[in-house]
Design a protein around this motif. Structure first.
Motif, PDB file in Angstrom:
ATOM      1  N   ARG A   1     -55.563 -20.187   3.367  1.00 44.82           N
ATOM      2  CA  ARG A   1     -54.782 -21.507   3.535  1.00 44.82           C
ATOM      3  C   ARG A   1     -55.722 -22.466   4.185  1.00 44.82           C
ATOM      4  NH1 ARG A   1     -49.952 -20.496   5.825  1.00 44.82           N
ATOM      5  NH2 ARG A   1     -51.087 -20.679   7.946  1.00 44.82           N
TER       6      ARG A   1
ATOM      7  N   PHE B   1     -47.163 -20.026  -2.962  1.00 45.99           N
ATOM      8  CA  PHE B   1     -47.895 -20.460  -1.982  1.00 45.99           C
ATOM      9  C   PHE B   1     -48.834 -21.682  -2.629  1.00 45.99           C
ATOM     10  CE2 PHE B   1     -47.884 -15.966  -0.955  1.00 45.99           C
ATOM     11  CZ  PHE B   1     -47.108 -15.702   0.379  1.00 45.99           C
TER      12      PHE B   1
ATOM     13  N   ASP C   1     -42.057 -12.940   0.821  1.00 50.86           N
ATOM     14  CA  ASP C   1     -42.610 -13.965  -0.142  1.00 50.86           C
ATOM     15  C   ASP C   1     -43.407 -13.121  -1.203  1.00 50.86           C
ATOM     16  OD1 ASP C   1     -41.765 -16.282   1.060  1.00 50.86           O
ATOM     17  OD2 ASP C   1     -43.625 -16.553   2.192  1.00 50.86           O
TER      18      ASP C   1
END
Length: 152
Positions: free
Chosen positions: A125, A83, A63
């Motif tokens: 997150r 993200f 990523d």
């Protein structure tokens, strides 16, 4: 070729695995064990937790590489595209998050400690998730001094 350096890897002979399997399995629960064989390539024994952590780190690396190949916008905006949970963060927090994730990834790759990057990723997150759920920080009002309260 080893993708992730692990200084704690120990080497055992295949005969150790058959004669002292409990000891070898106990080692593999703690760190990676390389099993050497006379008739073939060495094998690696590790816990599922360690294998999952390595997979997660490699996915995170993929990523990050994808993000860095794009040249439009800031690092934070490119990472927010990849993200999407980052969109719940303020612009300043997005920039801090992007830098923290890159630094943690570099530390993980340099030390072979996948938990550094994964913990940073999870922390940011979860922070974004809490903000999206409306759990924002409110200033705490402290009492001036001790107050007596009745016993319940």
């Amino acid at each position: 070729m080893t993708l992730i350096y692990d200084p704690r890897t120990t080497t055992r002979r295949s005969s150790d695995l058959s004669k002292h399997s409990a000891d070898v399995f106990a080692e593999a629960e703690d760190h990676t064990v390389q099993i050497t064989r006379r008739d073939g390539e060495p094998l690696v024994l590790m816990s599922q937790r360690e294998a999952d952590a390595r997979d997660a780190l490699l996915q995170f690396a993929a990523d990050l590489i994808t993000v860095t190949l794009d040249d439009e916008g800031t690092l934070a905006s490119r990472m927010a595209d990849r993200f999407q949970w980052m969109l719940a963060l303020s612009l300043g927090d997005q920039a801090q998050c992007a830098q923290d994730l890159v630094n943690a990834a570099r530390a993980s790759f340099a030390t072979g400690q996948s938990h550094l990057a994964i913990a940073e990723l999870t922390s940011w997150r979860e922070t974004a998730t809490a903000i999206a759920a409306g759990l924002v920080v409110h200033p705490v009002e402290w009492l001036e001094g001790p107050e007596r309260v009745e016993r319940p």
